[in-house]
Scaffold this motif. Structure first.
Motif, mmCIF file in Angstrom:
data_model
loop_
_atom_site.group_PDB
_atom_site.id
_atom_site.type_symbol
_atom_site.label_atom_id
_atom_site.label_comp_id
_atom_site.label_asym_id
_atom_site.label_seq_id
_atom_site.Cartn_x
_atom_site.Cartn_y
_atom_site.Cartn_z
ATOM 1 N N MET A 153 0.822 -1.202 0.000
ATOM 2 C CA MET A 153 0.000 0.000 0.000
ATOM 3 C C MET A 153 0.863 1.262 0.000
ATOM 4 N N TRP A 154 1.963 1.262 0.742
ATOM 5 C CA TRP A 154 2.919 2.361 0.734
ATOM 6 C C TRP A 154 4.205 1.934 1.437
ATOM 7 N N SER A 155 5.257 2.682 1.206
ATOM 8 C CA SER A 155 6.538 2.463 1.884
ATOM 9 C C SER A 155 7.137 3.815 2.234
ATOM 10 N N ARG A 156 7.746 3.910 3.419
ATOM 11 C CA ARG A 156 8.392 5.155 3.852
ATOM 12 C C ARG A 156 9.821 4.857 4.298
ATOM 13 N N PRO A 157 10.825 5.481 3.637
ATOM 14 C CA PRO A 157 12.229 5.265 4.016
ATOM 15 C C PRO A 157 12.666 6.202 5.146
ATOM 16 N N ASP A 158 13.950 6.222 5.425
ATOM 17 C CA ASP A 158 14.576 7.150 6.377
ATOM 18 C C ASP A 158 14.108 6.950 7.810
ATOM 19 N N LEU A 159 13.908 5.692 8.200
ATOM 20 C CA LEU A 159 13.515 5.389 9.575
ATOM 21 C C LEU A 159 14.507 4.417 10.218
ATOM 22 N N PHE A 160 15.781 4.597 9.907
ATOM 23 C CA PHE A 160 16.835 3.739 10.423
ATOM 24 C C PHE A 160 16.942 3.855 11.944
ATOM 25 N N LEU A 161 17.115 2.709 12.609
ATOM 26 C CA LEU A 161 17.288 2.621 14.061
ATOM 27 C C LEU A 161 16.055 3.064 14.863
ATOM 28 N N HIS A 162 14.877 3.042 14.259
ATOM 29 C CA HIS A 162 13.662 3.328 15.030
ATOM 30 C C HIS A 162 13.177 2.068 15.766
ATOM 31 N N HIS A 163 13.198 0.933 15.099
ATOM 32 C CA HIS A 163 13.002 -0.407 15.664
ATOM 33 C C HIS A 163 11.595 -0.659 16.215
ATOM 34 N N TYR A 164 11.130 0.136 17.188
ATOM 35 C CA TYR A 164 9.791 -0.077 17.723
ATOM 36 C C TYR A 164 8.740 0.289 16.679
ATOM 37 N N VAL A 165 7.645 -0.467 16.651
ATOM 38 C CA VAL A 165 6.473 -0.125 15.841
ATOM 39 C C VAL A 165 5.241 -0.414 16.687
ATOM 40 N N SER A 166 4.425 0.614 16.933
ATOM 41 C CA SER A 166 3.167 0.457 17.663
ATOM 42 C C SER A 166 2.071 1.165 16.884
ATOM 43 N N VAL A 167 0.917 0.539 16.754
ATOM 44 C CA VAL A 167 -0.199 1.123 16.019
ATOM 45 C C VAL A 167 -1.333 1.397 16.990
ATOM 46 N N SER A 168 -1.746 2.657 17.050
ATOM 47 C CA SER A 168 -2.859 3.062 17.892
ATOM 48 C C SER A 168 -3.864 3.802 17.022
ATOM 49 N N GLY A 169 -4.982 3.151 16.714
ATOM 50 C CA GLY A 169 -5.958 3.760 15.815
ATOM 51 C C GLY A 169 -5.374 3.940 14.428
ATOM 52 N N SER A 170 -5.340 5.172 13.963
ATOM 53 C CA SER A 170 -4.812 5.475 12.624
ATOM 54 C C SER A 170 -3.386 6.020 12.673
ATOM 55 N N VAL A 171 -2.693 5.840 13.797
ATOM 56 C CA VAL A 171 -1.354 6.398 13.977
ATOM 57 C C VAL A 171 -0.346 5.281 14.238
ATOM 58 N N VAL A 172 0.788 5.368 13.557
ATOM 59 C CA VAL A 172 1.908 4.462 13.781
ATOM 60 C C VAL A 172 2.980 5.221 14.553
ATOM 61 N N LEU A 173 3.433 4.657 15.661
ATOM 62 C CA LEU A 173 4.497 5.276 16.454
ATOM 63 C C LEU A 173 5.762 4.453 16.332
ATOM 64 N N LEU A 174 6.878 5.138 16.078
ATOM 65 C CA LEU A 174 8.172 4.489 15.905
ATOM 66 C C LEU A 174 9.227 5.257 16.690
ATOM 67 N N GLY A 175 10.311 4.568 17.053
ATOM 68 C CA GLY A 175 11.421 5.249 17.711
ATOM 69 C C GLY A 175 11.428 5.066 19.208
ATOM 70 N N GLY A 176 12.472 5.600 19.840
ATOM 71 C CA GLY A 176 12.639 5.494 21.277
ATOM 72 C C GLY A 176 13.513 4.345 21.719
ATOM 73 N N TRP A 177 13.813 3.423 20.809
ATOM 74 C CA TRP A 177 14.635 2.258 21.165
ATOM 75 C C TRP A 177 16.070 2.697 21.456
ATOM 76 N N ARG A 178 16.530 2.426 22.669
ATOM 77 C CA ARG A 178 17.874 2.763 23.141
ATOM 78 C C ARG A 178 18.181 4.259 23.043
ATOM 79 N N GLY A 179 17.180 5.080 22.767
ATOM 80 C CA GLY A 179 17.400 6.517 22.649
ATOM 81 C C GLY A 179 18.051 6.937 21.343
ATOM 82 N N TYR A 180 18.150 6.024 20.370
ATOM 83 C CA TYR A 180 18.809 6.360 19.107
ATOM 84 C C TYR A 180 18.017 7.397 18.313
ATOM 85 N N ARG A 181 16.691 7.263 18.311
ATOM 86 C CA ARG A 181 15.834 8.170 17.549
ATOM 87 C C ARG A 181 14.648 8.568 18.410
#
Length: 344
Positions: free
Chosen positions: A88-116
């Motif tokens: 359906m789609w692809s989004r680049p430039d999310l290196f070292l985000h690692h976490y993926v959580s979906v809440s409703g219509s929002v995807v949350l990424l980042g916070g892993w080890r404080g890298y991003r």
């Protein structure tokens, strides 16, 4: 006790797998394998439903009701139709985000080890959403955000996430769409969480259970009340405790501590197979945990235990699918066992 499990099928993944590369929800099971493939499998048979090419197989997979998200280790977030595998789609430039959580219509990424820092993306379009989280340090290490539908009143329920970081003794509930804090609770110590796993466990009664520091078990009731469930006399591994009814299971390297919270009684189970516990899940009347790398051990409320299954390889993560099956992923294998006779 005889609590043996039936192994339904096992699939060789042709690489040393990570526990974050597999996800199950709404009757779908998706896993990354063979270095460049994402496949959906039939949970009951292991047969392949569809396949898509991805950059690598060491990323993070999440399944929603109608979509599958895969964040590759290369930093590309892909969104596929869960039914037919269409991209359906692809989004680049999310290196070292690692976490993926979906809440409703929002995807949350980042916070892993404080890298991003924590980043939000629209689930429908893949576009980044504006806004920041001012109460979080941009480089603070976060626990994996837990999506929930939460609200003080029936008509005021929002798609939100629980957020906790390594440096602050605070638990936050944040509106996923707006970033506005909807709740805040002060803790005795910061939430204890593993490097790449869940920090919280949601009980059958809706309570959120987690470790504050290394010895204190806390529970947060949906109505907003925070309670101290147990203070242990030893440091515990960074794994969410199991709380079922009035019984608490604490998995430790030397064994399992079972606490009857109503009576204050405590049982130490130390004669288990050797080796640290990599994951544990609650079942009717007890808990199922990994032991000695590839064994599943059932422990009941009274401290009785039995080896329920021996799996083909080292188990890193256990995923109950809510339909009587348990998926176990680890070193090169994805294995499914039937827990319907145990889950009651």
């Amino acid at each position: 006790m005889d609590r043996s499990l039936n192994v339904w099928w096992s699939r060789c993944l042709h690489l040393r797998s990570s526990g974050t590369t597999v996800a199950t929800a709404s009757g779908a099971l998706v896993v990354a394998e063979r270095h460049s493939r994402l496949v959906r499998l039939d949970p009951r048979t292991g047969e392949q439903v569809w396949e898509q090419r991805v950059e690598d197989c060491f990323g993070t997979t999440v399944v929603t009701e109608d979509r599958c998200l895969y964040l590759s280790q290369a930093g590309v977030l892909h969104c596929f139709d869960i039914h037919n595998g269409q991209r359906m789609w692809s989004r680049p430039d999310l290196f070292l985000h690692h976490y993926v959580s979906v809440s409703g219509s929002v995807v949350l990424l980042g916070g892993w080890r404080g890298y991003r820092p924590l980043t939000r993306v629209d689930l429908t379009s893949g576009e980044r959403l504006a806004g920041t989280f001012p109460w979080l340090s941009p480089h603070d290490s976060l626990a994996w955000p837990l999506p929930v539908r939460w609200g003080p009143e029936p008509g005021d329920v929002v798609d939100a996430v629980f957020l906790a970081c390594a440096s602050q003794a605070t638990l936050l509930l944040v509106d996923a769409r707006t970033g506005v804090a909807r709740g805040e609770w002060s803790l005795p110590a910061p939430v204890s969480f593993p490097d790449s796993g869940a920090a919280y466990r949601v009980c059958a009664d809706g309570r959120l259970v987690f470790l504050s520091g290394r010895r204190t078990v806390l529970a947060l009731h949906p109505a907003g009340g925070l309670e101290t469930v147990w203070r242990h006399d030893r440091d515990l591994p960074s794994m969410p405790p199991i709380l079922s009814g009035g019984t608490l299971w604490l998995a430790e390297k030397a064994g399992v501590t079972i606490v009857d919270l109503d009576r204050g009684a405590r049982v130490e189970v130390t004669r288990l197979l050797p080796g640290a516990v990599s994951d544990a899940v609650p079942l009717s009347g007890g808990a199922l945990l990994t032991r000695s790398r590839n064994h599943l051990v059932m422990v009941d409320r009274d401290g009785g235990f039995a080896v329920a299954a021996r799996l083909p390889g080292h188990v890193e993560r256990l995923l109950p699918d809510g339909r009587g099956l348990l998926h176990a992923i680890g070193k090169g294998h994805l294995t499914t066992v039937d827990i319907s006779t145990m889950s009651g």
